[in-house]
Design a protein around this motif. Structure first.
Motif, mmCIF file in Angstrom:
data_model
loop_
_atom_site.group_PDB
_atom_site.id
_atom_site.type_symbol
_atom_site.label_atom_id
_atom_site.label_comp_id
_atom_site.label_asym_id
_atom_site.label_seq_id
_atom_site.Cartn_x
_atom_site.Cartn_y
_atom_site.Cartn_z
ATOM 1 N N LEU A 164 -0.903 53.801 21.131
ATOM 2 C CA LEU A 164 -1.039 52.369 21.396
ATOM 3 C C LEU A 164 -1.421 52.072 22.832
ATOM 4 O O LEU A 164 -1.881 50.958 23.120
ATOM 5 N N ASN A 165 -1.269 53.039 23.726
ATOM 6 C CA ASN A 165 -1.737 52.818 25.103
ATOM 7 C C ASN A 165 -3.189 53.233 25.280
ATOM 8 O O ASN A 165 -3.634 53.561 26.384
ATOM 9 N N ARG A 166 -3.928 53.217 24.188
ATOM 10 C CA ARG A 166 -5.388 53.358 24.224
ATOM 11 C C ARG A 166 -6.032 52.284 23.347
ATOM 12 O O ARG A 166 -7.222 52.331 23.071
ATOM 13 N N ASP A 167 -5.229 51.305 22.925
ATOM 14 C CA ASP A 167 -5.659 50.399 21.848
ATOM 15 C C ASP A 167 -5.788 48.948 22.280
ATOM 16 O O ASP A 167 -5.955 48.057 21.450
ATOM 17 N N PHE A 168 -5.755 48.673 23.586
ATOM 18 C CA PHE A 168 -5.688 47.277 24.016
ATOM 19 C C PHE A 168 -7.022 46.550 23.936
ATOM 20 O O PHE A 168 -7.047 45.322 23.971
ATOM 21 N N ILE A 169 -8.139 47.260 23.827
ATOM 22 C CA ILE A 169 -9.427 46.595 23.638
ATOM 23 C C ILE A 169 -9.857 46.683 22.177
ATOM 24 O O ILE A 169 -10.135 45.664 21.540
ATOM 25 N N LYS A 170 -9.872 47.870 21.623
ATOM 26 C CA LYS A 170 -10.374 48.029 20.255
ATOM 27 C C LYS A 170 -9.452 47.390 19.220
ATOM 28 O O LYS A 170 -9.902 46.920 18.181
ATOM 29 N N THR A 171 -8.136 47.381 19.475
ATOM 30 C CA THR A 171 -7.159 46.704 18.618
ATOM 31 C C THR A 171 -7.282 47.157 17.166
ATOM 32 O O THR A 171 -7.470 46.341 16.259
ATOM 33 N N ASP A 172 -7.163 48.454 16.958
ATOM 34 C CA ASP A 172 -7.119 48.978 15.600
ATOM 35 C C ASP A 172 -5.751 48.770 14.962
ATOM 36 O O ASP A 172 -5.620 48.840 13.738
ATOM 37 N N SER A 173 -4.728 48.557 15.781
ATOM 38 C CA SER A 173 -3.370 48.374 15.267
ATOM 39 C C SER A 173 -2.984 46.901 15.251
ATOM 40 O O SER A 173 -3.437 46.113 16.090
ATOM 41 N N LYS A 174 -2.120 46.540 14.318
ATOM 42 C CA LYS A 174 -1.544 45.198 14.317
ATOM 43 C C LYS A 174 -0.617 45.027 15.517
ATOM 44 O O LYS A 174 -0.427 43.909 15.993
ATOM 45 N N ASN A 175 -0.037 46.145 15.972
ATOM 46 C CA ASN A 175 0.824 46.087 17.161
ATOM 47 C C ASN A 175 0.061 45.484 18.336
ATOM 48 O O ASN A 175 0.579 44.634 19.067
ATOM 49 N N SER A 176 -1.178 45.946 18.543
ATOM 50 C CA SER A 176 -1.980 45.466 19.664
ATOM 51 C C SER A 176 -2.270 43.976 19.539
ATOM 52 O O SER A 176 -2.192 43.228 20.519
ATOM 53 N N ALA A 177 -2.590 43.524 18.332
ATOM 54 C CA ALA A 177 -2.866 42.097 18.133
ATOM 55 C C ALA A 177 -1.615 41.267 18.426
ATOM 56 O O ALA A 177 -1.702 40.199 19.052
ATOM 57 N N ALA A 178 -0.437 41.755 18.002
ATOM 58 C CA ALA A 178 0.812 41.033 18.260
ATOM 59 C C ALA A 178 1.123 41.016 19.754
ATOM 60 O O ALA A 178 1.569 39.996 20.302
ATOM 61 N N PHE A 179 0.867 42.148 20.435
ATOM 62 C CA PHE A 179 1.090 42.190 21.882
ATOM 63 C C PHE A 179 0.183 41.190 22.593
ATOM 64 O O PHE A 179 0.621 40.455 23.491
ATOM 65 N N GLN A 180 -1.095 41.166 22.209
ATOM 66 C CA GLN A 180 -2.035 40.252 22.871
ATOM 67 C C GLN A 180 -1.660 38.792 22.624
ATOM 68 O O GLN A 180 -1.867 37.933 23.490
ATOM 69 N N LEU A 181 -1.084 38.510 21.458
ATOM 70 C CA LEU A 181 -0.599 37.162 21.182
ATOM 71 C C LEU A 181 0.536 36.812 22.143
ATOM 72 O O LEU A 181 0.556 35.713 22.727
ATOM 73 N N ILE A 182 1.466 37.740 22.341
ATOM 74 C CA ILE A 182 2.560 37.527 23.298
ATOM 75 C C ILE A 182 2.000 37.341 24.703
ATOM 76 O O ILE A 182 2.332 36.378 25.411
ATOM 77 N N PHE A 183 1.147 38.269 25.114
ATOM 78 C CA PHE A 183 0.643 38.256 26.494
ATOM 79 C C PHE A 183 -0.121 36.970 26.795
ATOM 80 O O PHE A 183 0.062 36.355 27.856
ATOM 81 N N ASN A 184 -0.971 36.553 25.878
ATOM 82 C CA ASN A 184 -1.814 35.387 26.139
ATOM 83 C C ASN A 184 -1.113 34.066 25.848
ATOM 84 O O ASN A 184 -1.637 33.002 26.196
ATOM 85 N N THR A 185 0.065 34.129 25.239
ATOM 86 C CA THR A 185 0.906 32.940 25.102
ATOM 87 C C THR A 185 1.740 32.739 26.364
ATOM 88 O O THR A 185 1.824 31.631 26.899
ATOM 89 N N TRP A 186 2.313 33.834 26.880
ATOM 90 C CA TRP A 186 3.224 33.741 28.014
ATOM 91 C C TRP A 186 2.520 33.874 29.363
ATOM 92 O O TRP A 186 3.017 33.394 30.375
ATOM 93 N N LYS A 187 1.375 34.539 29.402
ATOM 94 C CA LYS A 187 0.566 34.660 30.620
ATOM 95 C C LYS A 187 1.389 35.109 31.836
ATOM 96 O O LYS A 187 1.485 34.390 32.837
#
Length: 579
Positions: A164-187
């Motif tokens: 998952l520490n190689r997945d922050f751009i390609k977002t093959d995992s649902k984990n990455s999408a959930a993380f990006q939702l958290i990150f871009n909500t809380w900024k």
């Protein structure tokens, strides 16, 4: 009276024991499981009104991603928190569940801050208890062969066997999408992703990888290098854990010197840099006892809180300035190279290294002698320079068909507008030239690299609903480093657009021979270009099929979409009819 005193003492003792983490109950030998961690945070949230446990999205394992929020003012709306001029510190744990110190340290940290009413006034602390939930269930005590405890721990890969520490751009995992939702909500202004190292042996329990200073916005970089990092080192020294930069040795041992780590956006701190958030990857040393690694992580997190609270105002001002700067920035670096001519020296506490015969092979092997500690001055190289840069366009235009790219852009708070009607627009298009592709899959992809592009000005047909992305946003770094195909972690390099590399039509040679002859006869410019190619290229001059292909690819019969990158660049500020 004595009975009441004993009863109250017993109640207090039971309450204290109930608030112990599984790590503490195991005499600091075991790391917490996912279920126990979530139950513990649920209990804290029920006990303290300054705590709230939220859930976001889902993971590949089918469970949501949790976020524990600690707010002294009991405000848990990120928009209101920003309006109140509070800073947000986001701590991510267990991206690699075999490196679990942050999982246990954060649980104790949350309890101690709540229990003692010690939450900072100007900082809201957000904790992802365990990011790679999938991997945490794949539990053993052997997958990290070199690590000194705990008794058992999770596995690096998630349930799709993705790191998952190689997945922050390609977002093959649902984990990455959930993380990006958290990150871009809380900024968050500051981000910390807890890890454990591999590599050489040395005296330090804790090493540190900050966001690479040269890649970071210059306003943020100045604060990072002059204030934040030096004060983290001073704070940890006072707390009994002197630190060293992550030991990325250029040779077999650290005495040969170390280099900085250039984190591309596939990594957590490379991703957060795209959003002008200052990121850190603390790495405890794998060979140190587990309880020391947890304690060092706990104390480092306390040090972050102290500094962010102290500098809350300037951190907020810097972030605002950086966002404004990036929105108007014209030139962006896409790739970086280490300057090996520009270095400095740092003191380093290591152990003497030597060679001795291997008990397995009899060949000399490396070992470190812990009975011979030393302090030496070693070289450090940590200056990176742009090797590829581009001037941003007015906007990017992306057809609505490319839905994965569009979904991720939206997830990252990129403002997209849509065309109201079908229209032809003059744009700059890239044609894909030479590039390299890995011969084996990497994280589920045959990754592209070393891409060459040819920009061509042309008028293309676009349709109602196609997307226009203006490059005047605080998220410009994310926009440009994903949509410019030469960027190291661009969507193109992660294979989002590979279908444009295929030809969909061709010709039957025996029929096209006559057509090609007519084309050369009726087009003097093409005939001249053809003869020039034959004169310059001996192999071409001897190959009938190559000559026929040349005429085809220089004619109107050749499909213009082949190798044309589908995201175009709008270079003039024309008025478009947008929704």
């Amino acid at each position: 009276m004595n009975k009441i005193f004993v009863f109250l003492l017993l109640l207090n003792t039971l309450h204290a024991l109930a608030q112990q983490t599984p790590y503490e109950k195991s005499s600091k030998r075991e790391t917490t499981t996912y279920g126990a961690a979530i139950s513990y945070y649920e209990s804290l949230a029920k006990s303290y009104p300054q705590a709230k446990l939220l859930t976001y999205g889902s993971t590949d394992f089918g469970k949501p991603l949790h976020l524990m929020v600690l707010s002294k003012d009991k405000i848990f709306d990120p928009a209101q928190i920003r309006k109140n001029n509070k800073r947000i510190l986001l701590i991510n744990n267990g991206i690699h569940p075999g490196e679990p110190e942050g999982i246990d340290a954060s649980m104790m940290l949350a309890r101690d801050l709540l229990k003692g009413n010690n939450l900072p006034k100007d900082v809201v602390i957000c904790i992802i208890p365990l990011y790679n939930i999938d991997g945490s269930f794949n539990r053993s005590g052997t997958s990290r062969a070199n690590q000194n405890g705990p008794v058992a721990y999770g596995f690096r890969g998630n349930s799709k066997n993705l790191d998952l520490n190689r997945d922050f751009i390609k977002t093959d995992s649902k984990n990455s999408a959930a993380f990006q939702l958290i990150f871009n909500t809380w900024k968050p202004e500051i981000f910390v992703d807890t890890h454990t190292s591999n590599g050489a042996d040395y005296q330090y329990v804790m090493t540190l990888i900050p966001t690479q200073k040269d890649k970071l916005n210059s306003i943020l970089s100045a604060y990072l290098t002059k204030t934040l990092v030096p004060d983290l080192y001073k704070g940890m020294e006072k707390r009994g854990y002197p630190m060293i930069p992550y030991v990325n040795a250029i040779g077999q041992t650290p005495e040969t010197g170390i280099t900085g780590f250039i984190e591309s956006p596939r990594y957590s701190t490379g991703y957060t840099t795209l959003h002008n958030s200052i990121g850190f990857m603390p790495e405890t040393h794998m060979l140190k006892p587990f309880d020391l690694r947890v304690d060092a992580t706990y104390k480092l997190l306390l040090t972050y809180i102290d500094i962010v609270q102290r500098d809350a105002k300037i951190i907020g001002i810097n972030k605002h300035k950086a966002d404004e700067f990036v929105a108007t920035q014209q030139e962006f670096a896409l790739e970086w190279t280490l300057n090996r001519k520009k270095g400095d020296s740092i003191p380093f506490k290591g152990f003497e290294a030597g060679k001795k015969p291997s008990a397995i092979s009899g060949v000399d092997r490396l070992y470190y002698d812990r009975s011979k500690p030393f302090t030496k001055t070693i070289k450090q190289w940590n200056n990176f320079e742009p090797s590829i840069s581009i001037q941003k366009p007015i906007a990017y235009i992306i057809p609505k068909a490319w839905d994965k790219a569009i979904t991720l852009l939206k997830l990252n708070n990129v403002k997209l507008k849509q065309l109201k009607a079908d229209v032809k627009i003059k744009v700059e298009s890239y044609y894909i030239g030479d590039f390299k592709t890995g011969t084996r899959p990497y994280e589920g992809h045959y990754l592209h690299s070393a891409l060459k592009v040819s920009p061509v000005e042309q008028t293309l047909q676009y349709y109602a609903g196609d997307y226009v992305i203006y490059a005047n946003q605080a998220s410009n770094r994310y926009i440009i480093e994903t949509l410019e195909p030469q960027a190291i972690d661009s969507y193109f390099n992660w294979n989002f657009f590979d279908s444009v590399l295929d030809m969909k039509e061709h010709y039957s040679a025996y029929v096209f021979e006559d057509t090609a002859a007519e084309l050369l006869k009726n087009n003097p410019a093409l005939q001249a270009k053809f003869e020039e190619k034959k004169s310059a290229d001996t192999a071409f001059a001897k190959s009938g099929s190559a000559q026929l292909e040349f005429v085809y690819k220089n004619s109107d019969y050749y499909e213009k979409t082949n190798n044309r990158y589908p995201v175009s660049r709008l270079m003039s500020n024309i008025k478009l009819d947008l929704k």
